[in-house]
Write an enzyme that holds these catalytic residues in place. Structure first.
Site, PDB file in Angstrom:
ATOM      1  N   PRO A   5       0.803  -1.217   0.000  1.00 17.20           N
ATOM      2  CA  PRO A   5       0.000   0.000   0.000  1.00 17.20           C
ATOM      3  C   PRO A   5       0.836   1.266   0.000  1.00 17.20           C
ATOM      4  CG  PRO A   5      -0.052  -1.108   2.132  1.00 17.20           C
ATOM      5  CD  PRO A   5       1.074  -1.656   1.370  1.00 17.20           C
ATOM      6  N   GLU A   6       0.428   2.203  -0.798  1.00 14.62           N
ATOM      7  CA  GLU A   6       1.032   3.528  -0.797  1.00 14.62           C
ATOM      8  C   GLU A   6      -0.007   4.503  -0.238  1.00 14.62           C
ATOM      9  OE1 GLU A   6       2.919   4.397  -4.596  1.00 14.62           O
ATOM     10  OE2 GLU A   6       2.959   2.279  -5.088  1.00 14.62           O
ATOM     11  N   HIS A  57      -1.361 -16.067   9.275  1.00  9.17           N
ATOM     12  CA  HIS A  57      -0.610 -14.816   9.327  1.00  9.17           C
ATOM     13  C   HIS A  57      -1.370 -13.685  10.005  1.00  9.17           C
ATOM     14  CE1 HIS A  57       2.168 -16.882   6.753  1.00  9.17           C
ATOM     15  NE2 HIS A  57       1.242 -17.033   5.833  1.00  9.17           N
ATOM     16  N   ARG A  65       4.079 -11.324   4.915  1.00 11.60           N
ATOM     17  CA  ARG A  65       5.517 -11.097   4.767  1.00 11.60           C
ATOM     18  C   ARG A  65       6.141 -10.440   5.993  1.00 11.60           C
ATOM     19  NH1 ARG A  65       6.563  -8.732  -1.169  1.00 11.60           N
ATOM     20  NH2 ARG A  65       8.688  -9.226  -0.612  1.00 11.60           N
TER      21      ARG A  65
END
Length: 268
Positions: free
Chosen positions: A2-3, A92, A110
DNA sequence: AACAGCACCTGTAGGC
DNA sequence: TGCCTACAGGTGCTGT
């Protein structure tokens, strides 16, 4: 992943769902997603009320009724979702916050993201340059003049300008007609003016379309973004440039893929 | 002192 | 089908 536009979408979606809610219980499955290292999140958060949720660059800042703050960074694969408490927990999932009628979940395969507790002397602004949507052209010019690096790399540097990432830098440089390898301090003042306008325009449009979903970005209600359909260069290598039909090129710059039109974006 | 390069992780897509 | 490699939207460290 995400930006700024995706983070803004997450924040605007979370606000109405969580503002004013009290955290009844906290379950932290992995301590290693928390900074500073030893911070005891369950103790710090249980019983606190969320006053508001705001964005600073790519940071999701949560303000508590105690006057304390923390922020969540989504990294590449982080996701926040608000769901009923009894929904099965997916792999996760690292943090659960229980509210009376719902649950906030932080999932991050991640683990490049994390939860950052802010001490009394710390600010969510620490280490960050100005917000691109508020940046004035003279300020941008001054900052770019200080470095000889390729403009693409300079715009990814969060201390120089905070919130842009790989997609929106490529899109903004295309919109401004600037080659990504142009040394930052060699941009002409018309180019800087155009760049500043392009950055804002690209970000505003992306926010309006609730961000870009390339693989797995989702907002807290599990909805995908739509801006990927409007990308003009990002991930479009070999396809025709929307302005001139020349094939979009892809190069590697600072270990990141960089997409541009070799005809519309020339080094002056 | 600035900056390039790589490491950090896991999942997935594409080639063979 | 299955194995293997390359790559992914970010950032922080290391060495030059």
């Amino acid at each position: 992943m995400p930006e700024l536009p995706e983070v803004q979408t997450v924040v605007s979606t979370l606000g109405p769902l969580l503002r004013g809610r009290r955290i009844d219980a906290v379950r932290l499955m992995r301590q290693d997603i928390v900074s500073p290292k030893g911070a005891n999140l369950p103790e710090l958060l249980t019983g606190r009320k969320i006053l508001q949720i705001t964005r600073r660059a790519k940071r999701i800042v949560v303000s508590l009724d105690t006057g304390e703050n923390f922020y969540i960074h989504l990294g590449m694969s982080g996701r926040l979702s608000v769901v009923p408490r009894d929904l099965p927990i997916q792999p996760h999932t690292h943090l659960l916050l229980d509210f009376a009628q719902s649950q906030l979940r932080f999932v991050d395969p991640r683990r490049f993201g994390g939860i950052f507790w802010l001490g009394r002397d710390e600010s969510p602004d620490d280490g960050l340059g100005p917000e691109p949507l508020q940046l004035r052209t003279p300020q941008l010019a001054k900052r770019l003049a200080r470095t000889t690096r390729a403009i693409k790399n300079a715009l990814l540097d969060q201390t120089l300008i905070a919130g842009l990432g790989n997609i929106y830098v490529d899109e903004a440089l295309f919109a401004a007609g600037i080659h990504p390898l142009t040394p930052a301090n060699r941009l002409s003042s018309p180019q800087i003016t155009r760049l500043n306008r392009s950055i804002k325009q690209v970000l505003r449009r992306a926010i309006h379309h609730r961000g870009s979903t390339l693989r797995d970005y989702r907002d807290p209600n599990d909805e995908a973004g739509r801006f990927q359909n409007l990308h003009r260069v990002y991930h479009r290598e070999g396809k025709p440039c929307p302005k001139c039909k020349t094939k979009i090129a892809k190069i590697v710059l600072g270990a990141r893929s960089t997409h541009f039109c070799p005809r519309c974006q020339r080094i002056k």
